[in-house]
Motif scaffolding. Structure first.
Motif, PDB file in Angstrom:
ATOM      1  N   LEU A   1       0.542   4.710   2.918  1.00 42.10           N
ATOM      2  CA  LEU A   1       0.300   4.177   4.262  1.00 42.10           C
ATOM      3  C   LEU A   1       1.263   4.783   5.282  1.00 42.10           C
ATOM      4  O   LEU A   1       0.960   4.859   6.474  1.00 42.10           O
ATOM      5  CB  LEU A   1       0.464   2.645   4.268  1.00 42.10           C
ATOM      6  CG  LEU A   1      -0.824   1.823   4.230  1.00 42.10           C
ATOM      7  CD1 LEU A   1      -1.658   2.159   3.024  1.00 42.10           C
ATOM      8  CD2 LEU A   1      -0.498   0.338   4.225  1.00 42.10           C
TER       9      LEU A   1
ATOM     10  N   ILE B   1       4.850  -1.607  -8.578  1.00 46.92           N
ATOM     11  CA  ILE B   1       4.765  -2.191  -7.233  1.00 46.92           C
ATOM     12  C   ILE B   1       3.362  -2.762  -6.927  1.00 46.92           C
ATOM     13  O   ILE B   1       3.246  -3.932  -6.541  1.00 46.92           O
ATOM     14  CB  ILE B   1       5.241  -1.164  -6.180  1.00 46.92           C
ATOM     15  CG1 ILE B   1       6.749  -0.931  -6.394  1.00 46.92           C
ATOM     16  CG2 ILE B   1       4.946  -1.622  -4.753  1.00 46.92           C
ATOM     17  CD1 ILE B   1       7.314   0.291  -5.730  1.00 46.92           C
TER      18      ILE B   1
ATOM     19  N   LEU C   1       2.539  -6.697  -5.856  1.00 48.39           N
ATOM     20  CA  LEU C   1       1.967  -6.913  -4.513  1.00 48.39           C
ATOM     21  C   LEU C   1       0.604  -7.605  -4.625  1.00 48.39           C
ATOM     22  O   LEU C   1       0.270  -8.494  -3.833  1.00 48.39           O
ATOM     23  CB  LEU C   1       1.816  -5.585  -3.769  1.00 48.39           C
ATOM     24  CG  LEU C   1       3.105  -4.840  -3.399  1.00 48.39           C
ATOM     25  CD1 LEU C   1       2.796  -3.621  -2.535  1.00 48.39           C
ATOM     26  CD2 LEU C   1       4.087  -5.744  -2.674  1.00 48.39           C
TER      27      LEU C   1
ATOM     28  N   CYS D   1       4.308   5.053  -4.795  1.00 50.45           N
ATOM     29  CA  CYS D   1       5.476   4.207  -4.554  1.00 50.45           C
ATOM     30  C   CYS D   1       6.289   4.008  -5.838  1.00 50.45           C
ATOM     31  O   CYS D   1       7.516   3.978  -5.804  1.00 50.45           O
ATOM     32  CB  CYS D   1       5.035   2.855  -3.997  1.00 50.45           C
ATOM     33  SG  CYS D   1       3.749   2.073  -4.981  1.00 50.45           S
TER      34      CYS D   1
ATOM     35  N   VAL E   1       3.908  -0.097   3.437  1.00 53.93           N
ATOM     36  CA  VAL E   1       3.961  -1.512   3.073  1.00 53.93           C
ATOM     37  C   VAL E   1       5.437  -1.915   2.955  1.00 53.93           C
ATOM     38  O   VAL E   1       6.260  -1.144   2.451  1.00 53.93           O
ATOM     39  CB  VAL E   1       3.250  -1.752   1.712  1.00 53.93           C
ATOM     40  CG1 VAL E   1       3.370  -3.211   1.294  1.00 53.93           C
ATOM     41  CG2 VAL E   1       1.794  -1.328   1.775  1.00 53.93           C
TER      42      VAL E   1
ATOM     43  N   GLU F   1       7.550   6.782  -0.188  1.00 53.57           N
ATOM     44  CA  GLU F   1       6.441   7.395  -0.916  1.00 53.57           C
ATOM     45  C   GLU F   1       5.105   6.712  -0.644  1.00 53.57           C
ATOM     46  O   GLU F   1       4.055   7.220  -1.031  1.00 53.57           O
ATOM     47  CB  GLU F   1       6.705   7.346  -2.434  1.00 53.57           C
ATOM     48  CG  GLU F   1       7.964   8.073  -2.881  1.00 53.57           C
ATOM     49  CD  GLU F   1       7.881   9.566  -2.627  1.00 53.57           C
ATOM     50  OE1 GLU F   1       6.783  10.118  -2.761  1.00 53.57           O
ATOM     51  OE2 GLU F   1       8.918  10.149  -2.261  1.00 53.57           O
TER      52      GLU F   1
ATOM     53  N   CYS G   1      -1.504  -3.459   1.142  1.00 46.65           N
ATOM     54  CA  CYS G   1      -1.470  -2.482   0.042  1.00 46.65           C
ATOM     55  C   CYS G   1      -2.904  -2.185  -0.395  1.00 46.65           C
ATOM     56  O   CYS G   1      -3.683  -3.109  -0.645  1.00 46.65           O
ATOM     57  CB  CYS G   1      -0.672  -3.057  -1.132  1.00 46.65           C
ATOM     58  SG  CYS G   1      -0.800  -2.079  -2.623  1.00 46.65           S
TER      59      CYS G   1
ATOM     60  N   PRO H   1      -0.394   5.231  -7.818  1.00 45.60           N
ATOM     61  CA  PRO H   1       0.555   4.748  -6.804  1.00 45.60           C
ATOM     62  C   PRO H   1       1.842   5.575  -6.738  1.00 45.60           C
ATOM     63  O   PRO H   1       2.600   5.613  -7.688  1.00 45.60           O
ATOM     64  CB  PRO H   1       0.871   3.320  -7.265  1.00 45.60           C
ATOM     65  CG  PRO H   1       0.205   3.137  -8.576  1.00 45.60           C
ATOM     66  CD  PRO H   1      -0.482   4.385  -8.994  1.00 45.60           C
TER      67      PRO H   1
HETATM   68 FE1  SF4 Z   1      -0.350   2.603  -2.518  1.00 49.45          FE
HETATM   69 FE2  SF4 Z   1       1.670   1.943  -0.809  1.00 49.45          FE
HETATM   70 FE3  SF4 Z   1       0.341   0.009  -2.233  1.00 49.45          FE
HETATM   71 FE4  SF4 Z   1       2.045   1.722  -3.461  1.00 49.45          FE
HETATM   72  S1  SF4 Z   1       2.564   0.170  -1.897  1.00 49.45           S
HETATM   73  S2  SF4 Z   1       0.009   1.108  -4.193  1.00 49.45           S
HETATM   74  S3  SF4 Z   1       1.653   3.644  -2.323  1.00 49.45           S
HETATM   75  S4  SF4 Z   1      -0.495   1.374  -0.638  1.00 49.45           S
END
Ligand code: SF4
Ligand code: FAD
Length: 495
Positions: A114, A69, A73, A59, A121, A111, A51, A57
């Motif tokens: 990556l 998220i 993470l 996601c 992720v 969403e 991540c 973000p």
């Molecule tokens: Fe960015 Fe994907 Fe991490 Fe969300 S999970 S912060 S979209 S890299």
């Protein structure tokens, strides 16, 4: 001597997504143990390190309850596993469940930035890891409670929506009683989704936390039979009611032969196997439905769960679905697992008659072959029958998994409750309040058969509004992500 160049670090964006170790298909097709083993600590840290901690973000916007998220993470990446679980629980009541059964590939992971150039992720797998770590280490935190308000709330049904409302209200100092028709709490998490996809110990651990917080569970109690909603309010002294009774009424095909011996709704089939532990017979009293050639009709999660359960009980199993593989509404992971385990697929086939012998037992299924025509209202190409393509296939059991509707008992026994033409309860999406003041509803009884996370999202909105009502405050507006949760969305439908 040639100077050694320092080894270049692989940029985060280029590290491939880490697979989750799982049982081999030939082993798991014969047992009810969970299919994936989950990430090890090292794998979890490695995956969480992918991540890039985006400043905005995307996601989070993909999650119906807006889980932070990158925050959880980041904690996993730093080895702060218990803290990651605590962070998750600020936004979602059931992370060990959601990490296993949410369609992440259509939500948060769809969403993740990556995903533009490579794989996103593995947010769901990491959610599961953090929640499992907390439970297995015995560090599940019991949240603090606010002082008692003296207000009492009755919850109908102990599925994910009811459990979420209970958890949110009890910590705010209200008294909470859950009335559940079945003998064990958990709703579909307990009686529908099989052990190999969602071990029941996980649901029991979540229910235990609620019990420790003081939520009272009244089991084998059918609201609408033992007491009506009006009686709960006027005679039992509850100050508010939340209805989370789900969509447990099976839909049938209405074709000849559906009353034959050997035809089951997926609900009955899965309830026997899961809640009544038929797979552990004779240790448990319920004999399993053990047959040789089973047809499971449908293409959703429920069909896939029925087929994989039947396979584990020793049958030869075929999914019969009227559309193509790409059009199946179940998660890709489920079809993939079913294929690996040996479930067969008869795609673009529509059942038109179930055939019985002189003892009225199923001996075959007549199907017509379909081809894809013009797109229909759902945007998918409509399956059209091919004239003269009818054929009979040998089966001794037919499991019908083509969708569920809300159970009509609550609406029939609650005269002022406004309903839609589909049998779902009408609510104000900002509060989940129904046409009866003080009566709220959420989950599948409102959305039709949908998902765990949507049920939880609606439960959260309802809990906030109920608490405000009980305190005599204005209803708070829902957050943007929660508002999305009130939009009906169907992932388990099978047609
Ligand atoms: Fe960015 Fe994907 Fe991490 Fe969300 S999970 S912060 S979209 S890299
Ligand atoms: P439910 O989970 O349906 O629970 C309702 C509860 O209310 C039940 O326990 C019922 O016994 C009780 N009840 C009903 N009427 C009364 C009454 N009158 N009095 C007292 N109690 C009552 N979703 C996903 O996100 N991912 C998946 O992988 C997935 N797989 C699924 C597999 C199967 C086999 C099924 C059936 C569904 C699946 N779903 C999945 C859908 C998901 O489980 C539901 O959307 C979700 O459980 C709905 O939650 P709920 O709180 O509305 O009610």
């Amino acid at each position: 001597m040639e100077e050694k160049k320092p080894k270049k670090k692989t940029p985060k964006k280029k590290i491939p997504r880490h697979a989750m170790p799982e049982q081999a298909p030939e082993d798991r097709a014969r047992n009810f143990d969970e299919v994936p083993y989950g990430y090890t600590e090292a794998l979890a840290i490695a995956e969480a390190s992918r991540c890039i901690q985006c400043k905005k973000p995307k996601c989070i916007g993909g999650c119906p309850v807006g889980v932070d998220i990158p925050a959880f993470l980041g904690l996993i990446r730093d080895g702060e596993f218990a803290e990651a679980a605590r962070r998750l629980k600020q936004d979602t009541a059931l992370p060990a469940v959601c990490g296993r059964v949410c369609p992440q590939e259509e939500q948060c992971e769809a969403e993740c930035v990556l995903g533009v150039k490579q794989e996103p992720v593995a947010i769901g797998r990491l959610e599961r890891f953090a929640a499992d770590y907390e439970r297995e280490m015995g560090t599940m935190a019991i949240p603090d409670k606010e002082p008692p308000t003296g207000k009492r709330v009755a919850i109908v049904g102990s599925g994910p929506s009811g459990l979420t409302v209970a958890g949110d209200l009890i910590v705010q100092g209200h008294e909470v009683t859950i009335f559940e028709a079945l003998q064990e709490p958990g709703g579909v998490l307990m009686y529908g989704i099989p052990q190999f996809r969602l071990p029941k110990e996980i649901v029991r651990a979540e229910v235990d936390v609620l019990r420790q917080l003081g939520v009272e569970f009244v089991l084998d109690y059918v609201v609408g039979r033992n007491a009506t909603i009006r009686e709960l309010l006027d005679e039992e002294g509850y100050d508010a009611v939340f209805v989370g009774s789900g969509a447990g009424l099976p839909t049938f095909m209405n074709i000849e032969g559906e009353n034959l011996i050997g035809v089951y709704s997926a609900n009955e089939y899965l309830t026997r196997a899961n809640l009544m532990k038929a797979y552990l017979f004779p240790e448990y009293d319920t004999p399993p439905i053990r047959r040789h050639r089973i047809a499971v009709v449908g293409g959703g999660n429920v069909a896939m769960d029925s087929a994989r359960t039947a396979l584990r009980l020793g049958a030869e199993v075929t999914i019969v679905y009227r559309r193509s593989r790409e059009q199946m509404p179940c998660r890709e992971e489920e079809v993939h697992h079913a294929e690996e385990e040996g479930v067969q697929f008869k795609l673009l086939h529509n059942p038109i008659r179930i055939i019985g012998d002189e003892q009225h037992r199923v001996v075959g299924l007549e199907c017509v072959q379909m081809e894809l025509g013009e797109p229909d209202a759902s945007g998918r190409r409509r399956p059209v029958a091919i004239d003269g393509s009818e054929a009979i296939f040998d089966f001794d059991t037919v499991v019908v998994a083509i969708g569920n509707k809300p159970n009509p008992l609550i609406p029939h026994t609650t005269p002022d409750l406004e309903m839609t033409e589909w049998g779902t309860v009408v609510t104000n999406p900002d509060t989940m309040e129904t046409s009866i003041p003080g009566v709220f509803a959420g989950g599948d009884i409102v959305s039709g058969a949908a998902t765990v996370i949507l049920a939880m999202g609606q439960g959260r909105i309802a809990a906030r509004a109920i608490s405000a009502r009980l305190r005599g405050e204005e209803y708070p507006p829902p957050s943007a992500t929660e508002a999305d949760a009130t939009e009906a969305e169907t992932s388990t439908e099978s047609s």
